[in-house]
Design a protein around this motif. Structure first.
Motif, PDB file in Angstrom:
ATOM      1  N   THR A  30       0.832  -1.205   0.000  1.00  0.00           N
ATOM      2  CA  THR A  30       0.000   0.000   0.000  1.00  0.00           C
ATOM      3  C   THR A  30       0.863   1.251   0.000  1.00  0.00           C
ATOM      4  O   THR A  30       0.534   2.252  -0.645  1.00  0.00           O
TER       5      THR A  30
ATOM      6  N   LYS B 153       3.787   1.675  -1.413  1.00  0.00           N
ATOM      7  CA  LYS B 153       4.288   1.949  -2.762  1.00  0.00           C
ATOM      8  C   LYS B 153       3.200   2.542  -3.644  1.00  0.00           C
ATOM      9  O   LYS B 153       3.450   3.448  -4.454  1.00  0.00           O
ATOM     10  N   LYS B 154       1.973   2.065  -3.466  1.00  0.00           N
ATOM     11  CA  LYS B 154       0.861   2.594  -4.257  1.00  0.00           C
ATOM     12  C   LYS B 154       0.609   4.060  -3.925  1.00  0.00           C
ATOM     13  O   LYS B 154       0.459   4.895  -4.822  1.00  0.00           O
TER      14      LYS B 154
ATOM     15  N   SER C 196       3.358   6.185  -5.258  1.00  0.00           N
ATOM     16  CA  SER C 196       3.246   6.334  -6.718  1.00  0.00           C
ATOM     17  C   SER C 196       2.234   7.412  -7.076  1.00  0.00           C
ATOM     18  O   SER C 196       2.477   8.246  -7.961  1.00  0.00           O
ATOM     19  N   PHE C 197       1.091   7.406  -6.383  1.00  0.00           N
ATOM     20  CA  PHE C 197       0.069   8.431  -6.631  1.00  0.00           C
ATOM     21  C   PHE C 197       0.611   9.827  -6.316  1.00  0.00           C
ATOM     22  O   PHE C 197       0.450  10.764  -7.111  1.00  0.00           O
TER      23      PHE C 197
ATOM     24  N   ALA D  68       1.755   1.523 -15.187  1.00  0.00           N
ATOM     25  CA  ALA D  68       0.861   1.611 -14.028  1.00  0.00           C
ATOM     26  C   ALA D  68       0.797   0.292 -13.269  1.00  0.00           C
ATOM     27  O   ALA D  68       0.803   0.275 -12.031  1.00  0.00           O
ATOM     28  N   ARG D  69       0.748  -0.816 -13.991  1.00  0.00           N
ATOM     29  CA  ARG D  69       0.697  -2.127 -13.318  1.00  0.00           C
ATOM     30  C   ARG D  69       1.972  -2.389 -12.517  1.00  0.00           C
ATOM     31  O   ARG D  69       1.927  -3.008 -11.458  1.00  0.00           O
TER      32      ARG D  69
ATOM     33  N   LEU E 185       3.657  -0.183 -10.995  1.00  0.00           N
ATOM     34  CA  LEU E 185       3.700   0.711  -9.840  1.00  0.00           C
ATOM     35  C   LEU E 185       2.578   0.470  -8.836  1.00  0.00           C
ATOM     36  O   LEU E 185       2.792   0.603  -7.623  1.00  0.00           O
ATOM     37  N   VAL E 186       1.374   0.129  -9.316  1.00  0.00           N
ATOM     38  CA  VAL E 186       0.240   0.009  -8.391  1.00  0.00           C
ATOM     39  C   VAL E 186      -0.458  -1.342  -8.465  1.00  0.00           C
ATOM     40  O   VAL E 186      -1.435  -1.585  -7.742  1.00  0.00           O
TER      41      VAL E 186
ATOM     42  N   VAL F 118      -7.686   0.299  -8.445  1.00  0.00           N
ATOM     43  CA  VAL F 118      -6.567   1.209  -8.226  1.00  0.00           C
ATOM     44  C   VAL F 118      -5.923   1.576  -9.559  1.00  0.00           C
ATOM     45  O   VAL F 118      -5.499   2.715  -9.773  1.00  0.00           O
ATOM     46  N   LEU F 119      -5.879   0.623 -10.474  1.00  0.00           N
ATOM     47  CA  LEU F 119      -5.206   0.804 -11.757  1.00  0.00           C
ATOM     48  C   LEU F 119      -5.868   1.888 -12.601  1.00  0.00           C
ATOM     49  O   LEU F 119      -5.181   2.708 -13.219  1.00  0.00           O
TER      50      LEU F 119
ATOM     51  N   TYR G 179      -5.202   5.502 -11.235  1.00  0.00           N
ATOM     52  CA  TYR G 179      -3.799   5.859 -11.424  1.00  0.00           C
ATOM     53  C   TYR G 179      -3.489   6.077 -12.906  1.00  0.00           C
ATOM     54  O   TYR G 179      -2.709   6.975 -13.249  1.00  0.00           O
TER      55      TYR G 179
END
Length: 330
Positions: A4, A6-7, A10-11, A264-265, A267-268, A274-275, A278
């Motif tokens: 979570t 890292k997600k 990333s955002f 995106a995949r 990173l999240v 979520v994908l 983002y």
């Protein structure tokens, strides 16, 4: 499994990068203003330089961001529907189908220009159905999808280039769709794009759960009570709407719907809940970056964002093919 932390990181980083890029794009050109001057000119008192930037650069910047977000999410949804990581609205012919329709309307029925986004959506849907039906042979083969898509894309692009030549390469008309030129776009163009794109993006949030279920085998999804065929149709309509509307205003941008979902995949993760959000942010950043690079690299001349994306996306597509664990010849 992506954490979570890292997600979230990333955002945050992507939003910050988009904001910095936005301020840089605003100051790319002969007129330059500070952040304080920009804020004052927009919200406090009239400033002629800020007013000029607002009228000339802001529509282009916002159109690039919205168009990038729409194309990126369209790529995410098409990859979910086709279970093909190489699916992209440009590669499989959806964008060129929408472009060709927009070209025909512009060239032969200029009085119907107001209906171009809806008609472009119909053209993109026809191209998608053509690719999907011709690729089906007891199932969907990733290789057949790409080959049929390339053929449809080449046919539509050839017809567009023919019309482009016939109209004398007029950038205010047909050529703007062929070359994805957004130099002369106005606030009216932005409003047209915003209305349809926001509808498509909101709809994409409602199909994220179905996208996750389509990642399962069809038999498994059906055993969970999922109507696989209906889910594919609904998601496809949303994906084609986003790609077609973006194409009708921005033009066809190849590889954007391929590159952004893959980054995106990484990173999240692959959870579409979520994908998708983002990809909206990353797609906006990517197309705005391509357009800004096109404005600065060969200044005072400009390189189309579509050309920049093709130069970057071509090698990315080749690397993706070579590194894929799947055998796309089967």
């Amino acid at each position: 499994m992506i954490s979570t932390r890292k997600k979230v990181l990333s955002f945050v980083i992507t939003v910050a990068a988009l904001l910095i890029l936005f301020l840089f794009a605003v100051n790319t050109g002969s007129l330059k203003v500070s952040v304080a001057e920009l804020f004052r000119g927009l919200f406090i008192e009239y400033d002629s330089n800020v007013a000029t930037i607002f009228d000339l650069r802001f529509p282009r910047i916002f159109i690039a961001m919205l168009g990038g977000a729409a194309t990126a999410v369209s790529g995410v949804l098409l990859q979910a529907v086709m279970k093909n990581p190489l699916a992209d609205p440009g590669i499989i012919g959806v964008s060129s189908g929408a472009s060709l329709t927009a070209v025909l309307i512009t060239a032969f029925f200029p009085a119907m220009y107001f209906f171009t986004p809806i008609l472009a959506f119909i053209g993109g849907m026809i191209a998608f159905l053509l690719v999907y039906s011709l690729s089906w042979k007891g199932g969907l083969s990733p290789l057949r999808i790409i080959l049929v898509g390339v053929a449809v894309n080449a046919m539509c692009t050839g017809l567009m280039n023919a019309f482009n030549s016939a109209t004398g390469s007029n950038y205010s008309g047909v050529a703007s769709f062929v070359n994805a030129n957004i130099t002369q776009k106005t606030w009216d163009d932005f409003q047209t794009l915003a209305v349809y794109t926001l509808i498509g993006l909101v709809a994409s949030f409602f199909v994220t759960g179905q996208c996750n279920l389509l990642a399962l085998e069809d038999k498994t999804a059906r055993s969970l009570g999922v109507n696989v065929t209906r889910s594919r149709i609904v998601i496809s309509v949303v994906a084609v709407l986003l790609a077609s509307i973006s194409t009708a205003v921005v033009g066809a941008i190849s590889f954007l719907g391929l590159i952004v979902p893959h980054i995106a995949r990484l990173l999240v993760g692959s959870n579409h809940k979520v994908l998708v959000p983002y990809s909206i942010i990353l797609g906006a950043f990517t197309l705005l970056l391509a357009d800004t690079l096109g404005r600065t690299v060969a200044s005072p001349y400009e390189i189309s964002a579509a050309v920049v994306m093709s130069v970057v996306g071509g090698p990315f597509f080749i690397v993706l093919l070579r590194r894929s664990k799947k055998n796309y010849g089967g």
